[in-house]
Design a protein around this motif. Sequence first.
Motif, PDB file in Angstrom:
ATOM      1  N   GLY A   1       0.784  -1.230   0.000  1.00  0.00           N
ATOM      2  CA  GLY A   1       0.000   0.000   0.000  1.00  0.00           C
ATOM      3  C   GLY A   1       0.813   1.276   0.000  1.00  0.00           C
ATOM      4  N   ARG A   2       2.122   1.179   0.194  1.00  0.00           N
ATOM      5  CA  ARG A   2       2.956   2.382   0.199  1.00  0.00           C
ATOM      6  C   ARG A   2       3.136   2.916  -1.214  1.00  0.00           C
ATOM      7  NH1 ARG A   2       8.324   0.425   2.898  1.00  0.00           N
ATOM      8  NH2 ARG A   2       7.743  -1.444   1.701  1.00  0.00           N
ATOM      9  N   ARG A   3       3.460   4.182  -1.294  1.00  0.00           N
ATOM     10  CA  ARG A   3       3.630   4.869  -2.571  1.00  0.00           C
ATOM     11  C   ARG A   3       4.949   4.501  -3.229  1.00  0.00           C
ATOM     12  NH1 ARG A   3       1.653   9.588  -4.810  1.00  0.00           N
ATOM     13  NH2 ARG A   3       3.040  10.574  -6.322  1.00  0.00           N
TER      14      ARG A   3
ATOM     15  N   LEU B   1       0.060  -2.163 -19.425  1.00  0.00           N
ATOM     16  CA  LEU B   1       0.025  -0.817 -18.849  1.00  0.00           C
ATOM     17  C   LEU B   1      -1.185   0.009 -19.272  1.00  0.00           C
ATOM     18  CD1 LEU B   1       3.788   0.205 -19.090  1.00  0.00           C
ATOM     19  CD2 LEU B   1       2.541  -0.651 -17.095  1.00  0.00           C
ATOM     20  N   THR B   2      -1.690  -0.199 -20.462  1.00  0.00           N
ATOM     21  CA  THR B   2      -2.791   0.628 -20.992  1.00  0.00           C
ATOM     22  C   THR B   2      -3.996   0.672 -20.057  1.00  0.00           C
ATOM     23  OG1 THR B   2      -2.085   0.301 -23.271  1.00  0.00           O
ATOM     24  CG2 THR B   2      -4.367   0.972 -22.918  1.00  0.00           C
ATOM     25  N   PRO B   3      -4.449  -0.442 -19.480  1.00  0.00           N
ATOM     26  CA  PRO B   3      -5.600  -0.384 -18.581  1.00  0.00           C
ATOM     27  C   PRO B   3      -5.370   0.461 -17.327  1.00  0.00           C
ATOM     28  CG  PRO B   3      -5.229  -2.634 -19.318  1.00  0.00           C
ATOM     29  CD  PRO B   3      -4.046  -1.853 -19.736  1.00  0.00           C
ATOM     30  N   HIS B   4      -4.105   0.725 -17.008  1.00  0.00           N
ATOM     31  CA  HIS B   4      -3.806   1.533 -15.837  1.00  0.00           C
ATOM     32  C   HIS B   4      -3.637   3.014 -16.179  1.00  0.00           C
ATOM     33  CE1 HIS B   4      -3.395  -2.028 -13.387  1.00  0.00           C
ATOM     34  NE2 HIS B   4      -2.547  -2.553 -14.278  1.00  0.00           N
TER      35      HIS B   4
ATOM     36  N   THR C   1      -0.323  -0.881  -7.385  1.00  0.00           N
ATOM     37  CA  THR C   1       0.554   0.295  -7.310  1.00  0.00           C
ATOM     38  C   THR C   1       0.420   1.154  -8.550  1.00  0.00           C
ATOM     39  OG1 THR C   1       2.133  -0.956  -5.961  1.00  0.00           O
ATOM     40  CG2 THR C   1       2.951   1.036  -7.060  1.00  0.00           C
ATOM     41  N   LEU C   2       0.355   0.530  -9.722  1.00  0.00           N
ATOM     42  CA  LEU C   2       0.233   1.275 -10.971  1.00  0.00           C
ATOM     43  C   LEU C   2      -1.078   2.048 -11.025  1.00  0.00           C
ATOM     44  CD1 LEU C   2       1.519  -1.426 -13.490  1.00  0.00           C
ATOM     45  CD2 LEU C   2       2.812   0.455 -12.465  1.00  0.00           C
ATOM     46  N   SER C   3      -2.161   1.427 -10.615  1.00  0.00           N
ATOM     47  CA  SER C   3      -3.470   2.083 -10.664  1.00  0.00           C
ATOM     48  C   SER C   3      -3.590   3.197  -9.636  1.00  0.00           C
ATOM     49  CB  SER C   3      -4.579   1.051 -10.438  1.00  0.00           C
ATOM     50  OG  SER C   3      -4.659   0.153 -11.512  1.00  0.00           O
TER      51      SER C   3
END
Length: 211
Positions: free
Chosen positions: A156-158, A205-208, A180-182
């Motif tokens: 959950g960290r950035r 990556l596109t969906p994110h 993390t990506l989303s």
Amino acid sequence: VYNRLPPVGSHTVTSPGGHSFTYVADKCDMLSRGVIWGHLKVWESTSLRVFSQLSRTAERFLDVGAYSGVYSLVACADGPGEGIAFEPNPAIRPLLERNIRANGWENRVTVIPKGASDASGTARMAIPEDTSAARIDEAGTGPMIELTTVDGVLDGRRADIIKVDVEGLETRVLTGASETLSRYKPALIVECLTERSFEEVRAVLTPHGYD
């Protein structure tokens, strides 16, 4: 001379941002020639420069496939953030840990002795003569290693920057970083060895929301 004479011992290297750090070279280190003899201007110079620029405002960076830690060292030299470096190869990980210690950055960089993938578990490595090209490969004859995910390690960290260099298994790493990506949309530097690999990475990556 460049190809045949491996540097050894402790050397002072200047980062793309103009800061000095210590790099301890070993004869088994396949990257040391580019780092020391090449002054970071030969091996992945464009990627290192971009990583350096991004690290200057980053709170946390991830170095997935860290090898001897060049990207982590550059990020610590040029930025204020903390890092997480993934290096599963037990023969190479001591180089990474030694370089971190040589600069006194043990409190800034956490070493994860596991491979990043799309799920936790175990896998076998294939380690060629050029150890910088080691990879997870069930047909390999190298050591068994543990696997984890980026999301699991971050919990959950950035993350502000993620560099991925895992010799063709980049999509697995990114799939294991989907949360993390989303959530944070970190900047990404991802090695793609072929055009097909690039298309596979783009599809993940596109969906994110990445373009």
